[in-house]
Design a protein around this motif. Structure first.
Motif, PDB file in Angstrom:
ATOM      1  N   ARG A 198       0.851  -1.185   0.000  1.00 37.22           N
ATOM      2  CA  ARG A 198       0.000   0.000   0.000  1.00 37.22           C
ATOM      3  C   ARG A 198       0.888   1.236   0.000  1.00 37.22           C
ATOM      4  N   VAL A 199       0.353   2.343  -0.483  1.00 35.77           N
ATOM      5  CA  VAL A 199       1.115   3.584  -0.501  1.00 35.77           C
ATOM      6  C   VAL A 199       1.075   4.220   0.882  1.00 35.77           C
ATOM      7  N   ASN A 200       2.216   4.638   1.375  1.00 36.84           N
ATOM      8  CA  ASN A 200       2.291   5.361   2.626  1.00 36.84           C
ATOM      9  C   ASN A 200       1.762   6.781   2.386  1.00 36.84           C
ATOM     10  N   VAL A 201       0.487   6.999   2.693  1.00 39.48           N
ATOM     11  CA  VAL A 201      -0.166   8.276   2.396  1.00 39.48           C
ATOM     12  C   VAL A 201       0.511   9.423   3.146  1.00 39.48           C
ATOM     13  N   THR A 202       0.870   9.177   4.395  1.00 38.93           N
ATOM     14  CA  THR A 202       1.555  10.219   5.172  1.00 38.93           C
ATOM     15  C   THR A 202       2.865  10.601   4.506  1.00 38.93           C
ATOM     16  N   GLY A 203       3.620   9.599   4.063  1.00 38.66           N
ATOM     17  CA  GLY A 203       4.872   9.871   3.376  1.00 38.66           C
ATOM     18  C   GLY A 203       4.670  10.649   2.094  1.00 38.66           C
ATOM     19  N   ALA A 204       3.593  10.325   1.356  1.00 34.46           N
ATOM     20  CA  ALA A 204       3.315  11.038   0.108  1.00 34.46           C
ATOM     21  C   ALA A 204       3.010  12.507   0.372  1.00 34.46           C
ATOM     22  N   PHE A 205       2.200  12.786   1.415  1.00 34.04           N
ATOM     23  CA  PHE A 205       1.870  14.175   1.748  1.00 34.04           C
ATOM     24  C   PHE A 205       3.104  14.942   2.218  1.00 34.04           C
ATOM     25  N   LEU A 206       3.915  14.305   3.050  1.00 39.55           N
ATOM     26  CA  LEU A 206       5.110  14.980   3.548  1.00 39.55           C
ATOM     27  C   LEU A 206       6.100  15.260   2.417  1.00 39.55           C
ATOM     28  N   MET A 207       6.282  14.291   1.512  1.00 41.00           N
ATOM     29  CA  MET A 207       7.174  14.522   0.382  1.00 41.00           C
ATOM     30  C   MET A 207       6.660  15.653  -0.500  1.00 41.00           C
ATOM     31  N   TRP A 226      16.465  36.621  -1.843  1.00 44.91           N
ATOM     32  CA  TRP A 226      16.740  35.428  -1.044  1.00 44.91           C
ATOM     33  C   TRP A 226      16.641  35.712   0.453  1.00 44.91           C
ATOM     34  N   GLY A 227      16.803  36.973   0.854  1.00 43.39           N
ATOM     35  CA  GLY A 227      16.719  37.307   2.268  1.00 43.39           C
ATOM     36  C   GLY A 227      15.322  37.629   2.736  1.00 43.39           C
ATOM     37  N   ASP A 228      14.338  37.594   1.842  1.00 37.48           N
ATOM     38  CA  ASP A 228      12.963  37.875   2.215  1.00 37.48           C
ATOM     39  C   ASP A 228      12.462  36.829   3.216  1.00 37.48           C
ATOM     40  N   SER A 229      11.688  37.306   4.199  1.00 36.67           N
ATOM     41  CA  SER A 229      11.222  36.406   5.258  1.00 36.67           C
ATOM     42  C   SER A 229      10.374  35.262   4.711  1.00 36.67           C
ATOM     43  N   ARG A 230       9.637  35.513   3.623  1.00 35.19           N
ATOM     44  CA  ARG A 230       8.805  34.456   3.051  1.00 35.19           C
ATOM     45  C   ARG A 230       9.658  33.345   2.449  1.00 35.19           C
ATOM     46  N   VAL A 231      10.723  33.730   1.756  1.00 34.02           N
ATOM     47  CA  VAL A 231      11.624  32.746   1.165  1.00 34.02           C
ATOM     48  C   VAL A 231      12.323  31.946   2.257  1.00 34.02           C
ATOM     49  N   ILE A 232      12.818  32.642   3.271  1.00 31.47           N
ATOM     50  CA  ILE A 232      13.488  31.959   4.385  1.00 31.47           C
ATOM     51  C   ILE A 232      12.513  31.007   5.084  1.00 31.47           C
ATOM     52  N   GLY A 233      11.276  31.464   5.273  1.00 25.12           N
ATOM     53  CA  GLY A 233      10.276  30.618   5.912  1.00 25.12           C
ATOM     54  C   GLY A 233       9.980  29.360   5.115  1.00 25.12           C
ATOM     55  N   LEU A 234       9.920  29.500   3.785  1.00 17.54           N
ATOM     56  CA  LEU A 234       9.666  28.334   2.932  1.00 17.54           C
ATOM     57  C   LEU A 234      10.817  27.336   3.003  1.00 17.54           C
ATOM     58  N   PHE A 235      12.055  27.839   2.991  1.00 15.45           N
ATOM     59  CA  PHE A 235      13.207  26.943   3.108  1.00 15.45           C
ATOM     60  C   PHE A 235      13.194  26.228   4.459  1.00 15.45           C
ATOM     61  N   ALA A 236      12.859  26.971   5.514  1.00 16.82           N
ATOM     62  CA  ALA A 236      12.805  26.364   6.850  1.00 16.82           C
ATOM     63  C   ALA A 236      11.721  25.289   6.906  1.00 16.82           C
ATOM     64  N   ALA A 237      10.560  25.592   6.329  1.00 21.42           N
ATOM     65  CA  ALA A 237       9.472  24.605   6.310  1.00 21.42           C
ATOM     66  C   ALA A 237       9.879  23.364   5.530  1.00 21.42           C
ATOM     67  N   SER A 238      10.559  23.577   4.416  1.00 21.26           N
ATOM     68  CA  SER A 238      11.019  22.443   3.605  1.00 21.26           C
ATOM     69  C   SER A 238      11.982  21.563   4.398  1.00 21.26           C
ATOM     70  N   ALA A 239      12.903  22.194   5.128  1.00 21.56           N
ATOM     71  CA  ALA A 239      13.880  21.434   5.910  1.00 21.56           C
ATOM     72  C   ALA A 239      13.193  20.603   6.986  1.00 21.56           C
ATOM     73  N   VAL A 240      12.221  21.201   7.684  1.00 25.90           N
ATOM     74  CA  VAL A 240      11.496  20.482   8.736  1.00 25.90           C
ATOM     75  C   VAL A 240      10.720  19.311   8.145  1.00 25.90           C
ATOM     76  N   LEU A 241      10.060  19.549   7.012  1.00 26.17           N
ATOM     77  CA  LEU A 241       9.264  18.493   6.386  1.00 26.17           C
ATOM     78  C   LEU A 241      10.130  17.364   5.845  1.00 26.17           C
ATOM     79  N   VAL A 242      11.329  17.683   5.369  1.00 26.08           N
ATOM     80  CA  VAL A 242      12.246  16.637   4.899  1.00 26.08           C
ATOM     81  C   VAL A 242      12.584  15.691   6.050  1.00 26.08           C
ATOM     82  N   VAL A 243      12.936  16.261   7.199  1.00 25.67           N
ATOM     83  CA  VAL A 243      13.286  15.439   8.361  1.00 25.67           C
ATOM     84  C   VAL A 243      12.089  14.584   8.787  1.00 25.67           C
ATOM     85  N   TRP A 244      10.921  15.201   8.815  1.00 22.30           N
ATOM     86  CA  TRP A 244       9.697  14.485   9.191  1.00 22.30           C
ATOM     87  C   TRP A 244       9.402  13.373   8.195  1.00 22.30           C
ATOM     88  N   TRP A 245       9.589  13.659   6.901  1.00 16.39           N
ATOM     89  CA  TRP A 245       9.349  12.672   5.837  1.00 16.39           C
ATOM     90  C   TRP A 245      10.286  11.473   5.981  1.00 16.39           C
TER      91      TRP A 245
END
Length: 477
Positions: A198-207, A226-245
């Motif tokens: 079966r497909v790991n649905v949680t893994g698919a959403f996190l990826m 690149w120093g804009d808070s929105r860009v930095i926030g997106l990179f930070a969110a991506s890093a957290v989600l990678v670890v969680w994934w």
């Protein structure tokens, strides 16, 4: 598999023609809009930033769909999923062809992105269906089609825009998409190798989450900074989600992407090289046309039209068409690792040429050709290295992730190169020559890094013979 069943299966060369057509249709759509973005900006009455999402949305969709659908193909049957993917690609292309507003065209482009799964599914079918001695060459040629189609898309965009209309950017590719879908149904046999799970649905959403956050950050960085808070926030969110994934996939009984597989030395080092190769290819597509279209009054550039800038990249596509059929024999003779190392050197030299010599059109043509040789050899060797390192039941997801990582590298490369060029604007708003040279140097360094990653790949292992596996995991067992 019984002898009677084997005799009824379509000849593998027919299957290969169908798979090549499907791969070419997707690849052309991938790049066809790049030279047309300024024209689409005017025709759709949209801003440059908004129109750029026609490429970004496509890459995001492909990044999410490619490994997921590759995994589903491993589970339920590659031919079934390939047919579904091609029908979705046709639907998205039709929506874009009919579009008269940006939101509608963007919707079509996002739907088209699912077509990225064509490649991992096709690689899996080749491994399942072809004689063992033909697998390396066939995978090598099909891998190179990704670059060939992308190069042809750049070349064809100019004449289509000038002589027809933007709608034909999609009407023309729709024909091979439809033919490929019909031919897949008629001539591509269903794979005997499956992995019930079966497909790991949680893994698919996190990826999906970390891919979207990271690629949006890369796309928006050159625009809002690149120093804009929105860009930095997106990179930070991506890093957290990678670890969680990674944590989710490691603990899952049925992971979408097996982390043990991703940690195999042959796999992770090849994926690292893939990221740098993607970086190099997309910079050529996004930056070089801008360079040659710059009016000569600025002291560089050639004042080329959109059509001419596309033709300057024609050697890229031609070189890939010539070199691609030889990559299988090269890998068998010297090993895919050595071929990938040579490919890195060819690709890096293309940007060295551009950085040092760019005052004549022939120098751009030489650079384009060198990159075509490098990308043709590199894409083929990378795919074969991954296929050689994983069991047949993981071919789809493993090659899907490799293709995905190339696309991520391409998005990063295009974003960084665009930022470098834009940061060098002169008083009249035109990028300086120095900015382009720096972008070329960075691209050369990235491809030298690909050579370094290649040296870290363990020595060649013989391609696994799938005959026993076919018997062990045949459909219905």
């Amino acid at each position: 598999m019984s002898v009677e069943l084997a005799d009824k299966r379509v000849h593998y060369q027919v299957t290969f023609v169908v798979l090549s057509l499907a791969a070419m249709a997707y690849s052309i759509l991938q790049s066809l809009v790049i030279p047309a973005l300024p024209s689409l900006e005017h025709s759709l009455h949209a801003s440059a930033d908004a129109v750029a999402w026609l490429l970004t949305g496509y890459l995001l969709s492909a990044a999410i769909a490619t490994p997921i659908l590759g995994r589903v193909g491993d589970m339920v049957g590659k031919e079934k999923v390939l047919l579904l993917v091609l029908l979705v690609l046709c639907a998205g292309t039709l929506v874009s062809a009919l579009a008269t507003t940006l939101p509608v065209m963007l919707t079509g482009r996002v739907i088209q992105g699912a077509g990225g799964a064509v490649f991992p599914l096709a690689f899996g079918i080749i491994r399942d269906e072809f004689p063992p001695e033909r697998v390396v060459g066939a995978i090598g040629f099909l891998s190179a089609i990704l670059g060939v189609g992308a190069g042809l898309g750049i070349v064809l965009a100019g004449p289509i825009i000038v002589h027809l209309s933007y709608h034909w950017l999609f009407w023309i590719p729709l024909m091979p998409c439809l033919i490929a879908a019909a031919a897949t149904r008629l001539f591509v046999p269903e794979s005997p190798i499956r992995t019930p799970a079966r497909v790991n649905v949680t893994g698919a959403f996190l990826m999906s989450g970390w891919l979207v956050a990271g690629l949006v950050a890369v796309s928006e960085g050159p625009i809002i900074g690149w120093g804009d808070s929105r860009v930095i926030g997106l990179f930070a969110a991506s890093a957290v989600l990678v670890v969680w994934w990674i944590r989710s996939e490691s603990r899952s009984a049925a992971p979408l992407v097996d982390m043990k597989m991703m940690r195999v030395p042959e796999v992770w080092t090849t994926n690292l090289a893939a990221m740098f190769f993607g970086f190099g290819m997309y910079v050529m597509f996004t930056i070089v046309p801008q360079f040659v279209e710059t009016p000569t009054r600025h002291g560089y550039g050639f004042g080329a039209s959109v059509t001419q800038s596309g033709l300057d990249l024609l050697p890229f596509a031609v070189a890939m068409l010539i070199v691609a059929p030889t990559t299988g024999r090269l890998s068998q003779a010297f090993g895919s690792r050595r071929v990938l190392l040579a490919a890195s050197c060819f690709a890096a030299s293309s940007y060295v040429v551009l950085a040092l010599w760019h005052s004549a059109t022939w120098e751009v043509l030489v650079s384009s050709g060198l990159l075509g040789v490098g990308i043709a050899m590199g894409f083929a060797a990378m795919t074969n290295l991954v296929v050689e390192a994983v069991p047949p039941t993981q071919t789809g997801v493993a090659t899907g992730m490799n293709t995905n990582i190339r696309n991520i590298g391409g998005a990063v490369g295009a974003g960084i190169a665009t930022s470098v060029v834009v940061s060098s604007l002169m008083a009249d708003g035109t990028p300086s020559e120095h900015g382009y040279i720096l972008a070329f140097i960075i691209s050369a360094v990235a491809l030298v890094a690909a050579a370094g990653a290649t040296l870290a790949i363990p020595r060649h292992r013989a391609l696994q013979d799938n005959s026993d596996t076919r018997e062990a995991v045949a459909v219905g067992r």
